[in-house]
Design a protein around this motif. Structure first.
Motif, PDB file in Angstrom:
ATOM      1  N   UNK A 187      42.480 -27.113 -15.956  1.00  0.00           N
ATOM      2  CA  UNK A 187      42.847 -25.831 -15.336  1.00  0.00           C
ATOM      3  C   UNK A 187      43.268 -24.745 -16.317  1.00  0.00           C
ATOM      4  N   UNK A 188      43.815 -25.124 -17.465  1.00  0.00           N
ATOM      5  CA  UNK A 188      44.284 -24.109 -18.416  1.00  0.00           C
ATOM      6  C   UNK A 188      43.145 -23.273 -18.980  1.00  0.00           C
ATOM      7  N   UNK A 189      41.910 -23.747 -18.849  1.00  0.00           N
ATOM      8  CA  UNK A 189      40.752 -23.038 -19.396  1.00  0.00           C
ATOM      9  C   UNK A 189      40.083 -22.118 -18.373  1.00  0.00           C
ATOM     10  N   UNK A 190      40.614 -22.072 -17.149  1.00  0.00           N
ATOM     11  CA  UNK A 190      39.975 -21.326 -16.057  1.00  0.00           C
ATOM     12  C   UNK A 190      41.007 -20.500 -15.295  1.00  0.00           C
ATOM     13  N   UNK A 191      40.562 -19.510 -14.518  1.00  0.00           N
ATOM     14  CA  UNK A 191      41.496 -18.806 -13.629  1.00  0.00           C
ATOM     15  C   UNK A 191      42.103 -19.786 -12.613  1.00  0.00           C
ATOM     16  N   UNK A 192      43.260 -19.441 -12.094  1.00  0.00           N
ATOM     17  CA  UNK A 192      43.936 -20.304 -11.119  1.00  0.00           C
ATOM     18  C   UNK A 192      43.013 -20.621  -9.955  1.00  0.00           C
ATOM     19  N   UNK A 193      42.885 -21.899  -9.649  1.00  0.00           N
ATOM     20  CA  UNK A 193      42.026 -22.326  -8.550  1.00  0.00           C
ATOM     21  C   UNK A 193      40.549 -22.151  -8.816  1.00  0.00           C
ATOM     22  N   UNK A 194      40.178 -21.901 -10.077  1.00  0.00           N
ATOM     23  CA  UNK A 194      38.777 -21.627 -10.450  1.00  0.00           C
ATOM     24  C   UNK A 194      38.211 -20.488  -9.612  1.00  0.00           C
ATOM     25  N   UNK A 221      43.517 -23.987  -3.255  1.00  0.00           N
ATOM     26  CA  UNK A 221      44.907 -24.234  -2.878  1.00  0.00           C
ATOM     27  C   UNK A 221      45.055 -24.446  -1.371  1.00  0.00           C
ATOM     28  N   UNK A 222      44.416 -23.594  -0.580  1.00  0.00           N
ATOM     29  CA  UNK A 222      44.526 -23.743   0.870  1.00  0.00           C
ATOM     30  C   UNK A 222      43.850 -25.029   1.340  1.00  0.00           C
ATOM     31  N   UNK A 223      42.741 -25.391   0.717  1.00  0.00           N
ATOM     32  CA  UNK A 223      42.056 -26.630   1.092  1.00  0.00           C
ATOM     33  C   UNK A 223      42.933 -27.843   0.824  1.00  0.00           C
ATOM     34  N   UNK A 224      43.570 -27.873  -0.335  1.00  0.00           N
ATOM     35  CA  UNK A 224      44.466 -28.994  -0.658  1.00  0.00           C
ATOM     36  C   UNK A 224      45.625 -29.045   0.321  1.00  0.00           C
TER      37      UNK A 224
END
Length: 281
Positions: A187-194, A221-224
């Motif tokens: 995740x650190x390599x991508x925008x939050x939530x891709x 995030x909403x899916x999780x």
């Protein structure tokens, strides 16, 4: 980081992709799902383990699916507004969840198999969310804390079998149809939530789908949060986030994959998942 699982000289290894090389690492751990389940301190030593580790040309190894056998592969249907519309469907009020089995998965460059019983093999470019921590009852604000990374997914579907029943499961679980990879991007390599990433499918070099992950109806995030109202997500579970418009079956005439084709799924910041198509032996 790009976390890969690969075979070299008959041995299955875990490694970190660094440019055109892969760095062997995580000795004694058989699968990334096992590594995700380690304590934070142990996982934090991954960067240290790369120093002095064996480096191989990426072209010299055979990439495998990033996870050997995910515990759960949960898929969303109709999760882009334009894809729902092209199939004549209204915006869903709740995600259309269904499951894939691990036997349907295959790695990048491995052949997608058109089965003996159908010629209606369709492509679906998707973002895959890989779970890294056990979680139940996640809130929308903290849901992404359980994510280990993101990958490309091709939810290739047999459209006639998908429609034989009210549930889509049977058309989504033929062997060697769910391409997954080429690696997991942390995740650190991508925008939050891709979010905000361009997503494409290309069939024999022709762009078929061209969209952006910001157009998903339900984001990661909403899916999780919705899923963990119902069930526990565990390290190594995978969520395939649905596909945008441009799939083959609503086209005039319909476009289905056939032997000799090459299908590519590309997501900005993640990579290219590429597979030839063959007939089932």
């Amino acid at each position: 980081m790009r976390l890969a699982r690969y075979e070299f000289e008959g041995k299955i290894c875990l490694g970190v992709v660094d440019g055109a090389e892969i760095v062997e690492t995580v000795a004694g751990v058989a699968d990334w799902s096992e590594w995700f389940a380690l304590p934070d301190a142990a996982r934090g030593r991954l960067s240290e383990s790369l120093a002095g580790a064996r480096r191989l040309p990426l072209a010299a190894v055979r990439l495998l699916t990033p996870l050997a056998r995910p515990g759960k592969i949960i898929c969303l249907g109709l999760n882009y507004y334009d894809h729902a519309a092209e199939g004549g469907n209204a915006k869903p009020e709740y995600p259309a969840f269904f499951f894939r089995g691990a036997t349907s998965l295959l790695a990048t460059e491995a052949p997608i198999q058109r089965p003996r019983c159908s010629d209606k093999l369709d492509y679906e470019a998707e973002l895959a969310v890989v779970i890294g921590k056990r979680v139940r009852h996640a809130s929308r604000t903290d849901a992404l804390n359980c994510v280990a990374g993101y990958a490309c997914f091709n939810d290739a579907s047999l459209r006639d079998y998908q429609r034989k029943t009210a549930q889509w499961t049977i058309g989504k679980n033929f062997d060697a149809t769910g391409a997954f990879g080429p690696w997991i991007v942390t995740p650190d390599a991508l925008p939050a939530g891709a979010a905000g990433l361009r997503i494409q499918s290309r069939l024999n070099g022709q762009v078929m789908q061209d969209s952006n992950t910001r157009h998903m109806i339900w984001d990661a995030a909403e899916t999780i949060a919705l899923l963990t109202e119902c069930l526990t997500l565990e390290p190594g579970d995978v969520i395939a986030m649905g596909t945008p418009a441009g799939v083959g079956y609503p086209r005039t005439p319909p476009v289905f994959m056939k032997p000799g084709d090459k299908i590519e799924i590309e997501i900005d910041g993640i990579g290219v998942l590429s597979n030839p198509v063959v007939d089932e032996p």
